[in-house]
Design an enzyme around this catalytic site. Structure first.
Site, PDB file in Angstrom:
ATOM      1  N   ASP A  31       0.855  -1.194   0.000  1.00 34.24           N
ATOM      2  CA  ASP A  31       0.000   0.000   0.000  1.00 34.24           C
ATOM      3  C   ASP A  31       0.893   1.247   0.000  1.00 34.24           C
ATOM      4  OD1 ASP A  31      -3.210   0.523   1.062  1.00 34.24           O
ATOM      5  OD2 ASP A  31      -1.798   2.202   1.074  1.00 34.24           O
ATOM      6  N   ASN A  89     -12.698  -3.146   3.117  1.00 38.27           N
ATOM      7  CA  ASN A  89     -13.680  -2.079   3.280  1.00 38.27           C
ATOM      8  C   ASN A  89     -14.680  -2.183   2.129  1.00 38.27           C
ATOM      9  OD1 ASN A  89     -12.364  -0.954   5.557  1.00 38.27           O
ATOM     10  ND2 ASN A  89     -10.886   0.045   4.215  1.00 38.27           N
ATOM     11  N   VAL A  98     -11.430   2.825  -3.334  1.00 37.12           N
ATOM     12  CA  VAL A  98     -11.138   2.339  -4.690  1.00 37.12           C
ATOM     13  C   VAL A  98     -12.163   1.250  -5.041  1.00 37.12           C
ATOM     14  CG1 VAL A  98      -9.422   1.303  -6.219  1.00 37.12           C
ATOM     15  CG2 VAL A  98      -8.673   2.826  -4.361  1.00 37.12           C
ATOM     16  N   HIS A 102     -10.597  -5.408  -2.914  1.00 36.11           N
ATOM     17  CA  HIS A 102      -9.236  -5.552  -2.402  1.00 36.11           C
ATOM     18  C   HIS A 102      -9.253  -5.927  -0.936  1.00 36.11           C
ATOM     19  CE1 HIS A 102     -10.409  -1.286  -2.066  1.00 36.11           C
ATOM     20  NE2 HIS A 102      -9.655  -1.217  -0.980  1.00 36.11           N
TER      21      HIS A 102
HETATM   22  P1  5GP Z   1      -9.806   1.432   0.638  1.00 33.10           P
HETATM   23  O1  5GP Z   1      -9.860   2.726   1.392  1.00 33.10           O
HETATM   24  O2  5GP Z   1     -10.563   1.506  -0.650  1.00 33.10           O
HETATM   25  O3  5GP Z   1     -10.193   0.242   1.472  1.00 33.10           O
HETATM   26  O4  5GP Z   1      -8.270   1.181   0.307  1.00 33.10           O
HETATM   27  C1  5GP Z   1      -7.621   1.698  -0.796  1.00 33.10           C
HETATM   28  C2  5GP Z   1      -6.154   1.627  -0.484  1.00 33.10           C
HETATM   29  O5  5GP Z   1      -5.437   1.841  -1.687  1.00 33.10           O
HETATM   30  C3  5GP Z   1      -5.657   2.700   0.501  1.00 33.10           C
HETATM   31  O6  5GP Z   1      -5.059   2.067   1.617  1.00 33.10           O
HETATM   32  C4  5GP Z   1      -4.652   3.514  -0.290  1.00 33.10           C
HETATM   33  O7  5GP Z   1      -3.545   3.940   0.467  1.00 33.10           O
HETATM   34  C5  5GP Z   1      -4.268   2.545  -1.396  1.00 33.10           C
HETATM   35  N1  5GP Z   1      -3.863   3.200  -2.636  1.00 33.10           N
HETATM   36  C6  5GP Z   1      -4.521   4.200  -3.299  1.00 33.10           C
HETATM   37  N2  5GP Z   1      -3.865   4.549  -4.407  1.00 33.10           N
HETATM   38  C7  5GP Z   1      -2.751   3.750  -4.462  1.00 33.10           C
HETATM   39  C8  5GP Z   1      -1.687   3.649  -5.391  1.00 33.10           C
HETATM   40  O8  5GP Z   1      -1.601   4.349  -6.403  1.00 33.10           O
HETATM   41  N3  5GP Z   1      -0.724   2.724  -5.136  1.00 33.10           N
HETATM   42  C9  5GP Z   1      -0.774   1.904  -4.015  1.00 33.10           C
HETATM   43  N4  5GP Z   1       0.211   1.027  -3.859  1.00 33.10           N
HETATM   44  N5  5GP Z   1      -1.779   1.980  -3.129  1.00 33.10           N
HETATM   45  C10 5GP Z   1      -2.754   2.900  -3.340  1.00 33.10           C
END
Ligand code: 5GP
Length: 116
Positions: A31, A89, A98, A102
């Site tokens: 992440d 989430n 996103v 995931h």
């Molecule tokens: P969510 O909030 O949808 O459960 O998690 C999305 C995760 O994707 C977050 O922890 C965020 O830091 C990670 N993330 C968002 N954009 C990128 C990216 O461009 N590269 C990487 N490696 N992680 C990302």
């Protein structure tokens, strides 16, 4: 055509990521904003699952495979012995940002419960 998510762009190698595991079905990468010493995202390569809420019986094999990969990655990164947390989430109230299914694999420190 729908715009690609950031994760689809990572799968397609259009943007760089620090990959720890890859096969034909899924990808695991660090992440960009780690919430623990180890914070890896494990994602299916298919774009048809936007969140856990899209998962059906048709996806049982894929989801089982992803969890086996999570177990292997936890070992590979040295957090299996101490214990780790897996989080998905799902939707707005759970702070999903996103829209591509995931699983967060986080470890390397103590966690509290309940989560915030
Ligand atoms: P969510 O909030 O949808 O459960 O998690 C999305 C995760 O994707 C977050 O922890 C965020 O830091 C990670 N993330 C968002 N954009 C990128 C990216 O461009 N590269 C990487 N490696 N992680 C990302």
């Amino acid at each position: 055509m729908e715009e690609k998510t950031i994760f689809k762009r990572i799968i397609d190698k259009e943007i760089p990521s620090n990959i720890v595991y890859e096969d034909e079905l899924c990808l695991a990468f660090h992440d960009v904003s780690p919430q623990a010493p180890v914070h890896v995202l494990v994602i299916p390569k298919t774009t048809k699952l936007r969140s856990l809420d899209d998962v059906t019986e048709d996806d049982v094999q894929l989801i089982g495979h992803i969890f086996a990969v999570i177990r292997e990655v936890a070992r590979q990164l040295g957090i299996a012995d101490g214990g780790y947390r897996v989080v998905s989430n799902c939707g707005e109230h759970a702070c999903q940002t996103v829209p591509h299914l995931h699983f967060h694999l986080i470890g390397g420190r103590d966690f509290t419960w309940p989560p915030g």
